[in-house]
Every structure is written in C-alpha cells, then in structure tokens.
Write a protein that holds these residues in place. Structure first.
Motif, PDB file in Angstrom:
ATOM      1  N   GLY A 216      14.721  -5.651  64.503  1.00 58.07           N
ATOM      2  CA  GLY A 216      13.429  -6.343  64.556  1.00 58.07           C
ATOM      3  C   GLY A 216      13.150  -6.907  65.930  1.00 58.07           C
ATOM      4  O   GLY A 216      12.021  -6.848  66.432  1.00 58.07           O
ATOM      5  N   MET A 217      14.172  -7.449  66.574  1.00 59.28           N
ATOM      6  CA  MET A 217      14.001  -8.035  67.905  1.00 59.28           C
ATOM      7  C   MET A 217      13.600  -6.974  68.921  1.00 59.28           C
ATOM      8  O   MET A 217      12.694  -7.184  69.735  1.00 59.28           O
ATOM      9  CB  MET A 217      15.311  -8.714  68.346  1.00 59.28           C
ATOM     10  CG  MET A 217      15.218  -9.391  69.710  1.00 59.28           C
ATOM     11  SD  MET A 217      16.825  -9.945  70.288  1.00 59.28           S
ATOM     12  CE  MET A 217      17.323 -10.989  68.919  1.00 59.28           C
ATOM     13  N   VAL A 218      14.263  -5.798  68.853  1.00 59.19           N
ATOM     14  CA  VAL A 218      13.952  -4.721  69.796  1.00 59.19           C
ATOM     15  C   VAL A 218      12.511  -4.244  69.606  1.00 59.19           C
ATOM     16  O   VAL A 218      11.780  -4.018  70.577  1.00 59.19           O
ATOM     17  CB  VAL A 218      14.941  -3.559  69.636  1.00 59.19           C
ATOM     18  CG1 VAL A 218      14.482  -2.343  70.442  1.00 59.19           C
ATOM     19  CG2 VAL A 218      16.340  -3.993  70.059  1.00 59.19           C
ATOM     20  N   GLN A 219      12.078  -4.094  68.363  1.00 61.42           N
ATOM     21  CA  GLN A 219      10.724  -3.645  68.102  1.00 61.42           C
ATOM     22  C   GLN A 219       9.700  -4.650  68.612  1.00 61.42           C
ATOM     23  O   GLN A 219       8.670  -4.282  69.180  1.00 61.42           O
ATOM     24  CB  GLN A 219      10.529  -3.412  66.593  1.00 61.42           C
ATOM     25  CG  GLN A 219       9.210  -2.740  66.243  1.00 61.42           C
ATOM     26  CD  GLN A 219       9.071  -1.381  66.910  1.00 61.42           C
ATOM     27  OE1 GLN A 219       9.947  -0.518  66.789  1.00 61.42           O
ATOM     28  NE2 GLN A 219       7.970  -1.164  67.637  1.00 61.42           N
ATOM     29  N   GLU A 220       9.988  -5.949  68.438  1.00 60.38           N
ATOM     30  CA  GLU A 220       9.071  -6.981  68.934  1.00 60.38           C
ATOM     31  C   GLU A 220       8.961  -6.908  70.457  1.00 60.38           C
ATOM     32  O   GLU A 220       7.870  -7.085  71.017  1.00 60.38           O
ATOM     33  CB  GLU A 220       9.562  -8.362  68.511  1.00 60.38           C
ATOM     34  CG  GLU A 220       9.363  -8.642  67.017  1.00 60.38           C
ATOM     35  CD  GLU A 220       9.855 -10.041  66.644  1.00 60.38           C
ATOM     36  OE1 GLU A 220      10.245 -10.792  67.571  1.00 60.38           O
ATOM     37  OE2 GLU A 220       9.830 -10.368  65.455  1.00 60.38           O
TER      38      GLU A 220
ATOM     39  N   LEU B 127      14.685   7.409  67.199  1.00 66.75           N
ATOM     40  CA  LEU B 127      14.075   6.132  67.581  1.00 66.75           C
ATOM     41  C   LEU B 127      15.118   5.184  68.180  1.00 66.75           C
ATOM     42  O   LEU B 127      16.282   5.213  67.802  1.00 66.75           O
ATOM     43  CB  LEU B 127      13.427   5.488  66.371  1.00 66.75           C
ATOM     44  CG  LEU B 127      12.207   6.229  65.781  1.00 66.75           C
ATOM     45  CD1 LEU B 127      11.747   5.546  64.500  1.00 66.75           C
ATOM     46  CD2 LEU B 127      11.068   6.275  66.808  1.00 66.75           C
ATOM     47  N   LEU B 128      14.643   4.348  69.091  1.00 70.54           N
ATOM     48  CA  LEU B 128      15.531   3.379  69.725  1.00 70.54           C
ATOM     49  C   LEU B 128      16.151   2.451  68.689  1.00 70.54           C
ATOM     50  O   LEU B 128      17.330   2.071  68.786  1.00 70.54           O
ATOM     51  CB  LEU B 128      14.757   2.560  70.789  1.00 70.54           C
ATOM     52  CG  LEU B 128      15.568   1.550  71.591  1.00 70.54           C
ATOM     53  CD1 LEU B 128      16.626   2.255  72.426  1.00 70.54           C
ATOM     54  CD2 LEU B 128      14.646   0.724  72.488  1.00 70.54           C
ATOM     55  N   ASN B 129      15.369   2.084  67.646  1.00 71.86           N
ATOM     56  CA  ASN B 129      15.867   1.168  66.609  1.00 71.86           C
ATOM     57  C   ASN B 129      17.064   1.737  65.867  1.00 71.86           C
ATOM     58  O   ASN B 129      17.852   0.993  65.288  1.00 71.86           O
ATOM     59  CB  ASN B 129      14.759   0.869  65.587  1.00 71.86           C
ATOM     60  CG  ASN B 129      13.752  -0.125  66.138  1.00 71.86           C
ATOM     61  OD1 ASN B 129      13.993  -0.731  67.183  1.00 71.86           O
ATOM     62  ND2 ASN B 129      12.626  -0.280  65.457  1.00 71.86           N
TER      63      ASN B 129
ATOM     64  N   VAL C  48      14.836   6.525  78.374  1.00 76.82           N
ATOM     65  CA  VAL C  48      13.373   6.628  78.457  1.00 76.82           C
ATOM     66  C   VAL C  48      12.852   6.917  77.047  1.00 76.82           C
ATOM     67  O   VAL C  48      13.325   7.830  76.365  1.00 76.82           O
ATOM     68  CB  VAL C  48      12.933   7.750  79.408  1.00 76.82           C
ATOM     69  CG1 VAL C  48      11.408   7.831  79.460  1.00 76.82           C
ATOM     70  CG2 VAL C  48      13.522   7.526  80.799  1.00 76.82           C
ATOM     71  N   THR C  49      11.849   6.082  76.629  1.00 78.64           N
ATOM     72  CA  THR C  49      11.226   6.290  75.310  1.00 78.64           C
ATOM     73  C   THR C  49       9.739   6.476  75.489  1.00 78.64           C
ATOM     74  O   THR C  49       9.166   6.152  76.536  1.00 78.64           O
ATOM     75  CB  THR C  49      11.477   5.085  74.376  1.00 78.64           C
ATOM     76  OG1 THR C  49      10.692   3.985  74.823  1.00 78.64           O
ATOM     77  CG2 THR C  49      12.947   4.690  74.348  1.00 78.64           C
ATOM     78  N   ASP C  50       9.135   7.000  74.412  1.00 78.73           N
ATOM     79  CA  ASP C  50       7.670   7.045  74.455  1.00 78.73           C
ATOM     80  C   ASP C  50       7.172   5.700  73.944  1.00 78.73           C
ATOM     81  O   ASP C  50       7.947   4.781  73.659  1.00 78.73           O
ATOM     82  CB  ASP C  50       7.135   8.209  73.626  1.00 78.73           C
ATOM     83  CG  ASP C  50       7.526   8.119  72.155  1.00 78.73           C
ATOM     84  OD1 ASP C  50       7.966   7.017  71.724  1.00 78.73           O
ATOM     85  OD2 ASP C  50       7.403   9.125  71.441  1.00 78.73           O
ATOM     86  N   SER C  51       5.847   5.580  73.823  1.00 78.99           N
ATOM     87  CA  SER C  51       5.274   4.297  73.422  1.00 78.99           C
ATOM     88  C   SER C  51       5.603   3.945  71.978  1.00 78.99           C
ATOM     89  O   SER C  51       5.436   2.801  71.560  1.00 78.99           O
ATOM     90  CB  SER C  51       3.754   4.333  73.617  1.00 78.99           C
ATOM     91  OG  SER C  51       3.174   5.388  72.851  1.00 78.99           O
ATOM     92  N   GLU C  52       6.107   4.905  71.203  1.00 80.72           N
ATOM     93  CA  GLU C  52       6.482   4.649  69.819  1.00 80.72           C
ATOM     94  C   GLU C  52       7.941   4.261  69.696  1.00 80.72           C
ATOM     95  O   GLU C  52       8.422   3.915  68.619  1.00 80.72           O
ATOM     96  CB  GLU C  52       6.209   5.899  68.971  1.00 80.72           C
ATOM     97  CG  GLU C  52       4.757   6.347  68.964  1.00 80.72           C
ATOM     98  CD  GLU C  52       3.850   5.299  68.362  1.00 80.72           C
ATOM     99  OE1 GLU C  52       4.306   4.583  67.429  1.00 80.72           O
ATOM    100  OE2 GLU C  52       2.698   5.168  68.837  1.00 80.72           O
ATOM    101  N   GLY C  53       8.656   4.344  70.818  1.00 82.28           N
ATOM    102  CA  GLY C  53      10.058   3.978  70.790  1.00 82.28           C
ATOM    103  C   GLY C  53      10.981   5.142  70.562  1.00 82.28           C
ATOM    104  O   GLY C  53      12.185   4.950  70.358  1.00 82.28           O
TER     105      GLY C  53
END
Length: 502
Positions: free
Chosen positions: A62-66, A51-53, A21-26
């Motif tokens: 980059g793909m995950v952030q997109e 961060l998830l990244n 579970v992440t917040d809206s910022e990842g």
C-alpha cells in the motif's frame, strides 16, 4: 527530464544500485542487471511485465502504491528511506528514489526507481548519534562545572553540576547573558577580556573567576575555556570548564596565614636568639669589669695586710679589712643580681604571699639604703593614705624598692636627695622613686628593662645592668605595672603599682 535525453546503458554501467523502470501503472519495463545484493529483499524475482507491488513485501504494498500515485500527481521526484531486517536479522537500510520521466509532450510514460544500500552510512550516523548522546550524558553528569556560551555571551549549555554549585537551574539561565546573570559587576569587564583572549588564542587555562550563587553567596571557580567552531571553521561560541575551588582558596589563605604566623614566630625566635647572644656578650663585658675591679682591690689589700701583719699595725689592718669586706659585699650583690635574674628567666621564682605591714616595709627599705649608702643622699619620703596591711611577697617588694632607690642614688652623683613616695589608691599600692640625676635619653627608654643593658650616660657608673630587669620581673610576678619618665640632665621617675591583694 526527457526519455531521449537519458543514456540508460551508461547509467547502468556506472552504478551498482538496483535500477528499475516502470510505466505509469507500476508495471516493470526493465531493471539493472548489475544491481547490488538489495535485490535479495524482493518478495519474488524481479522481471519485466510484473507489477512493482508484486516484488515488495506485503506490508509495504500500500505504501509503494501511494508513493507512485503521489509522484504521478505531483510530477516531482520522491525520496524515502526504509529499514529491513537483513540476513541474521541485522538492520538493512535502503534509500529509494522515485523519479518521473516525461516525453516531449510532457506526458509521464515511465518512472525511474533507484534503490541504494545506505546501511554503512546509517550505521555510521547511528554511531555518531550514540557518541553525541554519550558525550552529552558525560557533560551533563560530569563532576565539573561545564558552561556553553554563544559568541554574544548567552548561555547555551549548563550541566547538572553547574546548577548544583550555583543554585540556578538550566531553564533559569538558558539564553540569558552569562555575565549579567551570575558575575559580580566588578568582574564583568575582565570576563569579557577573558573571552577575547579565547578568541585570539583559541583557549585559556586556569583563570580564577568569582560567581554569585542564587542565594547571594560567592564562589571562586578555576576555569579553562576553548572556542567552539562550526563545520566551516568559524567560531560559534565558547566552552568553559571549571572546578569550584572556594574551599581550596580558603584553605590556601589559611595556610598562608599559618605560614606567615610561623615565619613571624621564627623571626621572633631569631631575634630572641640574637638578643641572647647580645645579652651574653654584654654580661661577659660587664662581669669582666665589675668582678675584676673588686677582685683586684681584694688582692692588693691582702698583699698589704700581709705586709702590715709583719709590722703589727692594728689600725691599718682594720682599715684594710673593712675595704676587703666592702669589696666582697659588692661582689655578693653582683652575684645576687645575676642569680636572681637567672631564676626569674627560668620561672623558678614563685611569690610567697603573706600579710605585710606596708609602712614598716617602706621604712625598713629606706633605712637599709641609708646605711648602705653611707648617707651620700637623703631619702625624702612622703607616705599618704597608706593602708595598714597588704597581701603580697615581702621579699619581692623589698627587691623592687631597693633596686629603684639604689639606682636613684647611683645615677644622681653629687645630688643631695632622692624622693620615695607611696600612696594607696583604688586597691593598689603606688610607689614612686625620683632622682635629679643624669636622666635617660628618649631613644633608650624602650630598652631600659633589657638585661645587661647599660645606658650611654651610665657607662662610667658601676653595675651589672640587671637591676631594672629584676624589678620588672618582680613587678610582673606580683601582677603590677611599672612606668618611667625621664629627662636627660634633670632626672628620672619610676612609678610602680602593686595590687593590695593578689
């Protein structure tokens, strides 16, 4: 989806998947503690506050952030599948689902991320795809005619061998009605019935159909068909598998012809054997009668001769000697007929050609018969347009004319004359012998040249039944022909045509 509606602990207990579970910022808020081994693919240990990244591979940041940005923007779940190189470089497949979570004010404070190991399913899928390709390759390269049709009869499959045999490429027949494209019009109805039988029975086997090739030729195909089913078990089409048996069918027809010919030959041989048996029986019957009669007469005459010799009656002895001589001559003639026929059947008679004076030969035959016949009949002659000489076999010619004249005299008892006509016409000597005697019934004409055959009207008249057989054989040896016309009670006419030069 509302946060307060979700019982996260219950979910974590039910699944072995990695749950983040992440917040809206990842930023990771928490993650499942009962996650699967997919966690080992993380770049660094998974922990709240990072961060998830930071835990995914660098090439995928980059793909995950997109994806996160798209989920926030679109406010709908997003699912993707990724492939990793697992331990020992074995393929490792993950299904990742990003699900936005909204609060009561419709704000998006969190994102649920579910990471599932789908390696077994993907490997199974790949095996299925590989098997499907192998099956398609097998169908395409198979040395058999394989055709797929939908339920309306339109072509959906057409392998290379079918294209080779018919001359039609797959593109030329694809989505075309099979029956209209390649079947003769006369067979289209029966083909529709074949498809109906497949629908009712599920399959048919070894059905012959005729196909028209691209160049207009025709081939015969021995075909079997099955219904094709969907996952819901409904019929979606037909699979037809067959072989071109055109050459085989032609060979079968050739065999049938040969068998028929052989059967006919065997039947002819059987008929011939029966004829030989019948001929033998007739010969025994005739010989026992024709030879016994003169032998009995000779024996009686010899007894009388012995008696007369004691009485010294010279005139009586001379009379009986003449009778004995006559009976001996009759037996010799009978034996000559039998021997001549036997030689002819064995192929031992070979014509001896020489130059023959025709008129002299005909006259000599007439005179010989008049002497032997003791002038019971006149032999009336009419020789016209007679060529001086011919090249032929004098002995065979004498046999032909002598037998015909002897029969004419013998089978016209009580009559005064027989006719002996001859003429040279168109390179042939044409000789006719006519009598006014008992004649021959119409139903016996076809068999008069058979050996040892006696006509129903001639049983009381002596003879071997070989005379006409000998005549026919002699005529054939001289490349001639013989015909007969007869009317019972009015007489018979034989006509012989012999080439003047053989």
């Amino acid at each position: 989806m509302r946060n307060e509606d979700i019982d996260i602990p219950s979910i974590l207990k039910l699944t072995g998947d990695l749950f983040i579970v992440t917040d809206s910022e990842g930023k990771i808020l928490f993650h499942s503690t009962q996650h699967s081994e997919v966690a080992i693919l993380a770049r660094r240990p998974i922990a709240p506050g990072i961060l998830l990244n930071e835990i995914v591979r660098t090439d995928r940041e980059g793909m995950v952030q997109e994806i996160i940005n798209e989920v926030i923007k679109a406010r709908v779940p997003y699912r993707t599948e990724v492939e990793y190189a697992g331990p020992n470089n074995c393929p490792f497949y993950l299904s990742i689902t990003y699900a936005p979570v909204f609060d009561r004010h419709n704000n998006l404070p969190m994102i649920y991320i579910i990471i599932r190991d789908i390696t077994p399913q993907k490997i199974f899928e790949r095996k299925l795809v590989s098997q499907a390709k192998n099956i398609n390759r097998l169908i395409e390269k198979s040395n058999a005619i394989i055709i797929g049709l939908d339920t309306r009869g339109y072509v959906t499959e057409w392998n290379e061998h079918t294209a080779q045999v018919t001359g039609y490429s797959k593109n030329e027949v694809f989505a075309q009605r099979f029956a209209d494209t390649i079947l003769p019009e006369t067979e289209r109805h029966s083909f529709r019935e074949l498809l109906d039988r497949i629908l009712s029975k599920g399959q048919v086997s070894n059905q012959e159909i005729t196909l028209i090739t691209k160049n207009g030729g025709r081939i015969i195909v021995l075909i079997s068909g099955t219904a094709r089913y969907s996952s819901s078990d409904s019929v979606v089409g037909f699979a037809l598998v067959g072989q071109d048996v055109t050459e085989l069918m032609e060979y079968r027809k050739l065999l049938e012809v040969r068998v028929e010919e052989r059967t006919r030959e065997l039947l002819q041989a059987l008929r011939k054997e029966r004829e030989v048996v019948e001929m033998k029986n007739r010969f025994v019957s005739i010989a026992s009668h024709e030879f016994r009669t003169p032998l009995a007469a000779i024996q009686a005459d010899l007894e009388l001769v012995k008696k007369l010799a004691k009485e010294h009656s010279v005139s009586a002895l001379q009379l009986k000697a003449n009778e004995i001589e006559k009976n001996v001559r009759h037996m010799m003639l009978l034996l000559d007929d039998v021997l001549t026929y036997g030689k002819g059947e064995a192929g031992k008679i070979q014509p001896v050609m020489s130059s023959i004076t025709i008129r002299e030969l005909l006259q000599a035959v007439k005179e010989d018969l008049e002497k032997c016949d003791e002038r019971t009949h006149r032999i009336e002659t009419n020789f016209i347009n007679i060529t001086e000489c011919m090249i032929s076999d004098a002995k065979l010619l004498r046999s032909i004319f002598t037998n015909l004249l002897s029969n004419a005299i013998k089978f016209s008892p009580g009559k005064e004359c027989v006719l002996f006509d001859a003429e040279c016409v168109g390179g042939y000597l044409v000789v006719s012998v006519s009598d006014f005697g008992i004649g021959i019934p119409r139903n016996e004409l076809a068999k008069i040249f058979d050996p040892f055959l006696r006509g129903s009207r001639a049983l009381a008249i002596e003879g071997t039944g070989l005379g006409l057989s000998i005549v026919k054989k002699a005529v054939e040896l001289l490349n001639g022909s013989i015909t007969v016309k007869s009317q019972p009670g009015e007489g018979t006419k034989f006509t012989v045509s012999i080439p003047l030069n053989i």
